[in-house]
Motif scaffolding. Structure first.
Motif, PDB file in Angstrom:
ATOM      1  N   LEU A  15       0.810  -1.217   0.000  1.00 60.71           N
ATOM      2  CA  LEU A  15       0.000   0.000   0.000  1.00 60.71           C
ATOM      3  C   LEU A  15       0.846   1.271   0.000  1.00 60.71           C
ATOM      4  O   LEU A  15       0.640   2.141  -0.863  1.00 60.71           O
ATOM      5  CB  LEU A  15      -0.962  -0.013   1.191  1.00 60.71           C
ATOM      6  CG  LEU A  15      -1.891   1.197   1.309  1.00 60.71           C
ATOM      7  CD1 LEU A  15      -2.762   1.304   0.058  1.00 60.71           C
ATOM      8  CD2 LEU A  15      -2.769   1.099   2.560  1.00 60.71           C
ATOM      9  N   PRO A  16       1.800   1.445   0.930  1.00 62.22           N
ATOM     10  CA  PRO A  16       2.583   2.697   0.892  1.00 62.22           C
ATOM     11  C   PRO A  16       3.414   2.855  -0.375  1.00 62.22           C
ATOM     12  O   PRO A  16       3.516   3.959  -0.915  1.00 62.22           O
ATOM     13  CB  PRO A  16       3.462   2.604   2.146  1.00 62.22           C
ATOM     14  CG  PRO A  16       3.494   1.179   2.520  1.00 62.22           C
ATOM     15  CD  PRO A  16       2.180   0.624   2.098  1.00 62.22           C
ATOM     16  N   GLY A  18       2.709   1.567  -3.302  1.00 66.82           N
ATOM     17  CA  GLY A  18       1.767   1.858  -4.376  1.00 66.82           C
ATOM     18  C   GLY A  18       1.313   3.310  -4.370  1.00 66.82           C
ATOM     19  O   GLY A  18       1.239   3.959  -5.419  1.00 66.82           O
ATOM     20  N   LEU A  19       1.016   3.844  -3.174  1.00 63.34           N
ATOM     21  CA  LEU A  19       0.630   5.249  -3.067  1.00 63.34           C
ATOM     22  C   LEU A  19       1.774   6.170  -3.485  1.00 63.34           C
ATOM     23  O   LEU A  19       1.546   7.187  -4.160  1.00 63.34           O
ATOM     24  CB  LEU A  19       0.200   5.556  -1.632  1.00 63.34           C
ATOM     25  CG  LEU A  19      -1.161   5.005  -1.199  1.00 63.34           C
ATOM     26  CD1 LEU A  19      -1.380   5.252   0.295  1.00 63.34           C
ATOM     27  CD2 LEU A  19      -2.287   5.631  -2.006  1.00 63.34           C
ATOM     28  N   TYR A  20       2.997   5.833  -3.089  1.00 63.98           N
ATOM     29  CA  TYR A  20       4.146   6.654  -3.466  1.00 63.98           C
ATOM     30  C   TYR A  20       4.335   6.653  -4.985  1.00 63.98           C
ATOM     31  O   TYR A  20       4.601   7.703  -5.583  1.00 63.98           O
ATOM     32  CB  TYR A  20       5.399   6.128  -2.779  1.00 63.98           C
ATOM     33  CG  TYR A  20       6.625   6.953  -3.048  1.00 63.98           C
ATOM     34  CD1 TYR A  20       6.881   8.119  -2.339  1.00 63.98           C
ATOM     35  CD2 TYR A  20       7.546   6.578  -4.035  1.00 63.98           C
ATOM     36  CE1 TYR A  20       8.001   8.899  -2.596  1.00 63.98           C
ATOM     37  CE2 TYR A  20       8.673   7.341  -4.297  1.00 63.98           C
ATOM     38  CZ  TYR A  20       8.896   8.492  -3.570  1.00 63.98           C
ATOM     39  OH  TYR A  20      10.008   9.245  -3.836  1.00 63.98           O
ATOM     40  N   TRP A  22       2.035   6.141  -7.219  1.00 63.21           N
ATOM     41  CA  TRP A  22       0.899   6.818  -7.848  1.00 63.21           C
ATOM     42  C   TRP A  22       0.971   8.333  -7.676  1.00 63.21           C
ATOM     43  O   TRP A  22       0.704   9.087  -8.616  1.00 63.21           O
ATOM     44  CB  TRP A  22      -0.392   6.263  -7.253  1.00 63.21           C
ATOM     45  CG  TRP A  22      -1.642   6.882  -7.829  1.00 63.21           C
ATOM     46  CD1 TRP A  22      -1.865   7.240  -9.134  1.00 63.21           C
ATOM     47  CD2 TRP A  22      -2.824   7.233  -7.109  1.00 63.21           C
ATOM     48  NE1 TRP A  22      -3.116   7.785  -9.278  1.00 63.21           N
ATOM     49  CE2 TRP A  22      -3.738   7.785  -8.043  1.00 63.21           C
ATOM     50  CE3 TRP A  22      -3.219   7.105  -5.788  1.00 63.21           C
ATOM     51  CZ2 TRP A  22      -5.009   8.225  -7.678  1.00 63.21           C
ATOM     52  CZ3 TRP A  22      -4.490   7.531  -5.427  1.00 63.21           C
ATOM     53  CH2 TRP A  22      -5.358   8.086  -6.365  1.00 63.21           C
ATOM     54  N   LEU A  23       1.334   8.787  -6.481  1.00 62.81           N
ATOM     55  CA  LEU A  23       1.294  10.216  -6.167  1.00 62.81           C
ATOM     56  C   LEU A  23       2.600  10.947  -6.432  1.00 62.81           C
ATOM     57  O   LEU A  23       2.602  12.177  -6.532  1.00 62.81           O
ATOM     58  CB  LEU A  23       0.899  10.408  -4.692  1.00 62.81           C
ATOM     59  CG  LEU A  23      -0.478   9.884  -4.295  1.00 62.81           C
ATOM     60  CD1 LEU A  23      -0.687  10.044  -2.800  1.00 62.81           C
ATOM     61  CD2 LEU A  23      -1.577  10.605  -5.060  1.00 62.81           C
TER      62      LEU A  23
END
Length: 307
Positions: A15-16, A18-20, A22-23
């Motif tokens: 999750l972290p 993936g968020l990194y 993506w963002l």
């Protein structure tokens, strides 16, 4: 048990990471893709033009080249002055008092002084910019510095410091140092608290003064903290556009004498409608910041001192 540990760890990282991606990573990749086109930002049609934007970037003598020069000056002067002042004030507040019975003491009221120096950190950039814009204003507009200079008979710029091409960049750097030095005073003070006082007491017994104690004991033991401070301040120096936008005429004037790279990105993206060219400048700025951090870590690396 050992075999199943890695899937368990990866389940928490998905999750972290993936968020990194993506963002953070994806927007940078999109910016690089846009920089290879002629997209204006106002239409859905564009063509790939390769590295033409990067070639033209270093031919722009109106905005880009002055901005690179001014950003380089800020990048060199601001971290150096801020770290020097932060170390000086931290050393004097913590070790600048009297020597009593072989023990060195800090300055009386050191905690209060730290609070006063730290105060600019609680102010937003907008407040700092508006405040100092008034301080640098001409005398007839209530400028504090120009009024004080005229009161003691010294010359002052007729239109204020921010409207004078000779002083505007130095004025911006002064505000950056003023707003940052309090934080690094507290930062270095916290680092100094971990240095054993026995080292200073031994230096006092050997007859060492404040200067040798700073350069032979304090600075070597704080080198990792200084290196970290340099990297963070360099990033701040590269991202100084908000203050320039709020304080200076024409958001980088007068006559582009306070233009910085962030301001050029904003002007080309939102005033001139050249999103692709602005993206190319942003990509160059990103790699410049990344390279600066890597070089600082490599060049400033030295043997760790244990105590």
């Amino acid at each position: 048990m050992r075999h199943g540990r890695y899937p368990f760890i990866l389940s928490f990282l998905v999750l972290p990471v993936g968020l990194y991606a993506w963002l953070v990573i994806l927007p940078f990749a999109q910016a690089f893709q846009i920089s290879l086109t002629d997209w204006s930002g106002s239409s859905n049609s564009f063509e790939y033009i390769g590295f033409d934007n990067y070639v033209n970037l270093f031919k722009d003598e109106r905005f880009v080249l002055p901005a690179l020069r001014h950003t380089g000056i800020i990048l060199l002067v601001m971290p150096l002055v801020t770290i020097a002042l932060g170390l000086f004030f931290a050393f004097m507040l913590n070790l600048g008092g009297r020597v009593r019975r072989g023990r060195i003491e800090g300055v009386r009221g050191a905690r209060f002084h730290k609070i006063v120096f730290f105060f600019p950190q609680v102010l937003s950039v907008a407040i700092v910019g508006i405040l100092w814009k008034q301080v640098y204003a001409p005398e007839n507009f209530g400028g504090l510095i120009t009024g004080a200079l005229k009161a003691v008979g010294l010359p002052a710029p007729a239109n204020g410091f921010l409207a004078d091409t000779r002083f505007v960049l130095a004025a911006v750097i002064g505000v950056l140092v003023w707003s940052a030095v309090g934080f690094y005073l507290v930062y270095f003070s916290s680092a100094m608290a971990s240095i054993p006082r026995d080292l200073y007491e031994a230096a006092i017994i050997d007859g060492a003064g404040r200067g040798p104690m700073f350069f032979k004991i304090t600075l070597p033991l704080l080198w990792d903290s200084v290196q970290t401070a340099w990297i963070y301040l360099s990033i701040i120096a590269l991202d100084v556009f908000v203050l320039v936008y709020l304080m200076t005429p024409e958001q980088g004037g007068p006559d582009a004498s306070s233009e910085v790279v962030g301001g050029v990105i904003w002007k080309y993206a939102f005033k001139h409608g050249e999103q692709a060219f602005a993206s190319a400048i942003g990509v160059v700025l990103f790699f410049a910041a990344l390279s600066l951090a890597v070089v600082s870590l490599r060049v400033g690396r030295r043997e760790r001192i244990e105590f």
